[in-house]
Design an enzyme around this catalytic site. Structure first.
Site, mmCIF file in Angstrom:
data_model
loop_
_atom_site.group_PDB
_atom_site.id
_atom_site.type_symbol
_atom_site.label_atom_id
_atom_site.label_comp_id
_atom_site.label_asym_id
_atom_site.label_seq_id
_atom_site.Cartn_x
_atom_site.Cartn_y
_atom_site.Cartn_z
ATOM 1 N N SER A 115 3.349 -1.728 2.946
ATOM 2 C CA SER A 115 4.376 -1.174 2.067
ATOM 3 C C SER A 115 5.421 -2.257 1.781
ATOM 4 O O SER A 115 5.092 -3.287 1.210
ATOM 5 C CB SER A 115 4.984 0.074 2.701
ATOM 6 O OG SER A 115 5.715 0.811 1.756
ATOM 7 N N ASP A 145 -1.539 6.967 -3.894
ATOM 8 C CA ASP A 145 -0.346 6.560 -3.167
ATOM 9 C C ASP A 145 0.918 7.031 -3.888
ATOM 10 O O ASP A 145 1.092 6.764 -5.082
ATOM 11 C CB ASP A 145 -0.326 5.032 -3.026
ATOM 12 C CG ASP A 145 0.637 4.550 -1.959
ATOM 13 O OD1 ASP A 145 1.701 5.176 -1.799
ATOM 14 O OD2 ASP A 145 0.333 3.555 -1.295
ATOM 15 N N HIS A 179 -0.488 6.882 0.550
ATOM 16 C CA HIS A 179 0.267 5.839 1.236
ATOM 17 C C HIS A 179 -0.025 5.778 2.729
ATOM 18 O O HIS A 179 -0.094 4.706 3.318
ATOM 19 C CB HIS A 179 1.757 6.075 1.018
ATOM 20 C CG HIS A 179 2.606 4.873 1.276
ATOM 21 N ND1 HIS A 179 2.528 3.732 0.502
ATOM 22 C CD2 HIS A 179 3.555 4.622 2.204
ATOM 23 C CE1 HIS A 179 3.393 2.836 0.942
ATOM 24 N NE2 HIS A 179 4.026 3.356 1.976
#
Length: 708
Positions: A560, A645, A680
């Site tokens: 991330s 995501d 995610h």
């Protein structure tokens, strides 16, 4: 629009890493001219078209075809590791106690816990009335509920004050957008409340029929409204009790531990505001606790006779102030725990007779017990060089028993209960590592690298005894470095598969986190963001200098915002790493931050800056990984993403990989793995994520020549 269609072409043999990987055809993405012009700066973004799936959904088959081609490529390149990956998966899974149970938590006459069963991916959420020997009541069988779903997340279990009903949220897409359900605990009936696009939880008014929940924008995913719903009524008529006008703020609703108040919290990186309501009067009007102030954050904890407030007003590292129940404005705030330059005040756990403060000093977390009657303080002490200690779930207010968690890089996760009055401490449970684990076979250290500006960067490291510090041993360096999130030293049973094969694992506690206090965060965000990247590079160079490893055996990993870190460091110092794992990486900073239709963009302005401002734009452009790819050698790269995501959209890593493949001049491997079903956080099952871990490990092991 001029097109340069290349289709899926053959990558030259020179672009393949030696003979460790097969000589396969790599996907080469189509290029289309797309000009971004702002602040007098014109940039061609030839892979901008990859946003089409986000904009058009299933109608954009070209994007999906490209991602599938990349998946076919990485599968072929890693084909020979399949038996080893299965071995790693089974090895890591075998350490997990499949039939297990959480430590029961007591609240209002019931013990609540979750338990897992052998061979099952999810769990059962249960309770027992009054005693642990009482009959079990299964509130939710998530194993059964998840059947037929490739992804399933049940969350936000909220029990009504009279213990007869439960609200919970379900996300079966992996976009972190939850639908709310009600279960009648007396009849067992589950009702779909037809309330969609929520944060996944709700809070009860004390009337047992009113709930408050966060409503999200289905496109941007921003938390926009707090709504009130009365059971049995049409959700289309739910009343909006609060609507956030500032798109840079997140909002949430929660109930105080003493169950006297419902709070609405609105906050960004630099300022916040709280509203409150008497939980006995759920149809009343919320009051502003203190109107938002520029560059001031605050959060509220109610006691019987006053409010405690954690705030950074005139206190960089936060402090605790108090104010009367009927005078909540800032003019009435008085210091309760004054500001300290060397201590970050992080949290408050309130009990009738005690308070427990979560603090951070010298880069380590700590817990401080405060006697409300005497004002006496007691610090909980631990003797390992790097560890994490934190307040566990403590829902009961009228108790002297405090639960906390402890772990280190060699100590499995442990749950303790301490009698705040007598000091007696009991170990309730420690994570069991099946197959045998002896912590004395492993070593953990706390090191300090020196950054180029003289700042000392803490590093936590673990390795198995016998690890040679001769520069020839492999080492994986991990970091995050954003949002003030501290990456503390914790235990991982899966990591043993890495350590037992000769790797060391290290965490660089770089600026942008909050390990060393609030200034640590301030010095790694906005116009100081590059400190995050140079700190990581300096940490890697330190480990090489001290002969823990060498560039031939040094690996880096981040996800991330940590994936942004990976993208930046391979641009800035590509020769320092043999391999880099970049997971769901935020690598297209400017384009994302310029597009408010992309989920969560406006919430991020206080972290990265707003590129509509020229200075912020130019600074972002100077480090954004996608913008700074050059014709030069790059390390071996494994990049992962998820088609659904919600945090970092799939097209960022896809564009980044496409541009890297087009421009890099080396023979190293570049792989992109897209999970076509998850988002995610990856897989939702408790074992499925191990397959992704096995792939990451196999990638590094292949580069190291380790095959068993």
């Amino acid at each position: 629009m001029k097109k340069f269609y290349l289709g899926i072409l053959i990558m030259s043999a020179s672009a393949i890493q030696s003979q460790k990987f097969p000589d396969l055809k790599a996907p080469i993405a189509e290029k289309q001219e797309h000009i971004r012009e702002i602040h007098g700066d014109k940039v061609n973004d030839p892979y901008y078209w990859m946003i089409d799936y986000f904009k058009k959904g299933k109608d954009s088959t070209k994007v999906v075809d490209y991602l599938k081609a990349e998946n076919t490529y990485w599968t072929g390149m890693m084909k020979d590791t399949e038996p080893f990956r299965e071995q790693l998966f089974q090895e890591m899974k075998a350490r997990i106690k499949e039939k297990d149970e959480s430590v029961p938590v007591f609240k209002k006459g019931y013990y609540y816990y979750s338990r897992t069963e052998t061979g099952k991916q999810y769990f059962k959420y249960c309770r027992k009335k009054g005693s642990l020997t009482a009959p079990e009541e299964i509130l939710l069988d998530v194993d059964k509920m998840a059947e037929g779903h490739s992804y399933y997340s049940a969350s936000g279990f909220s029990i009504s004050p009279d213990n007869t009903k439960m609200i919970f949220g379900v996300d079966d897409v992996s976009r972190r957008q939850y639908k709310l359900f009600l279960k009648d605990l007396t009849t067992g009936k589950i009702t779909d409340l037809e309330i969609k696009n929520t944060g996944g939880s709700a809070e009860w008014g004390n009337d047992n029929k009113t709930i408050f929940y966060t409503a999200n924008n289905p496109v941007t995913l921003l938390s926009e409204k707090i709504k009130r719903h009365t059971l049995g009524t049409d959700p289309a008529k739910d009343v909006t009790v609060y609507e956030e006008q500032d798109k840079t703020n997140f909002i949430s609703v929660y109930k105080s531990k003493n169950e006297k108040f419902i709070f609405i919290y609105s906050g960004a990186t630099t300022s916040s505001e709280t509203k409150y309501l008497d939980a006995d009067k759920p149809n009343g009007e919320f009051k502003v606790f203190q109107p938002r102030m520029k560059n001031v954050l605050y959060s509220v904890t109610p006691l019987e006779d006053k409010f405690l407030i954690r705030t950074n007003k005139d206190a960089l590292n936060f402090k605790i102030v108090e104010t009367p129940l009927d005078k909540t404005g800032v003019d009435n705030w008085k210091d309760f725990i004054p500001h300290r330059k060397d201590v970050l005040m992080q949290s408050i756990s309130a009990f009738k007779n005690y308070l427990v403060f979560g603090e951070r000093q010298n880069g380590l977390s700590q817990l401080v017990i405060y006697d409300r009657k005497t004002g006496k303080k007691e610090f909980l002490k631990f003797d390992e060089p790097a560890y994490t200690v934190y307040s566990s779930e403590n829902p009961e207010y009228n108790t002297d028993n405090f639960r906390f968690g402890y772990t280190s890089m060699v100590t499995p996760s442990s749950q303790f209960e301490q009698d705040l009055k007598t000091g007696k401490r009991v170990l309730l449970k420690q994570q069991e590592v099946l197959g045998g684990y002896d912590k004395s076979n492993y070593v953990t250290e706390r090191l300090f690298a020196t950054a180029k500006d003289g700042t000392k960067i803490p590093i936590s490291i673990v390795y198995k005894k016998g690890y040679k510090k001769d520069g020839n041993s492999p080492l994986l360096l991990y970091a995050y470095g954003s949002y003030g999130s501290s990456m503390d030293a914790t235990f991982s049973s899966t990591r043993l598969s890495l350590l037992n094969r000769g790797f060391a694992f290290a965490i660089a506690h770089i600026r942008g986190g909050q390990e060393m206090g609030r200034q640590w965060y301030e010095d790694g965000k906005m116009m100081k963001k590059k400190n995050t990247f140079t700190d990581f590079i300096d940490s890697g160079e330190y480990l090489v200098k001290e002969k823990y490893t060498s560039p031939k055996h040094l690996y880096a990993q981040g996800g991330s915002a940590g994936g942004l870190l990976m993208g930046a460091v391979v641009n800035m110092s590509p020769n320092l790493w043999n391999g880099v794992i970049s997971q769901v990486p935020f690598v297209d900073v400017i384009n994302t931050m310029l597009d408010e239709s992309i989920p969560l963009t406006t919430n991020e302005y206080d972290e990265w800056g707003n590129p509509n401002n020229k200075d912020a734009y130019l600074y972002m452009k100077s480090y954004s990984p996608y913008e700074n790819i050059e014709k030069k050698n790059y390390p071996n790269l494994l990049v992962t993403t998820g088609l659904h995501d919600s945090q970092v959209q799939y097209f960022e890593p896809a564009k980044w990989v496409s541009k890297l493949r087009d421009m890099k001049t080396d023979k190293n491997v570049l792989l992109l793995k897209t999970d076509m079903e998850y988002g995610h956080g990856g897989a939702s099952g408790r074992f499925d994520y191990l397959k992704d871990t096995a792939l990451v490990y196999a990638f590094m092991f292949k580069l190291e020549g380790i095959n068993k």
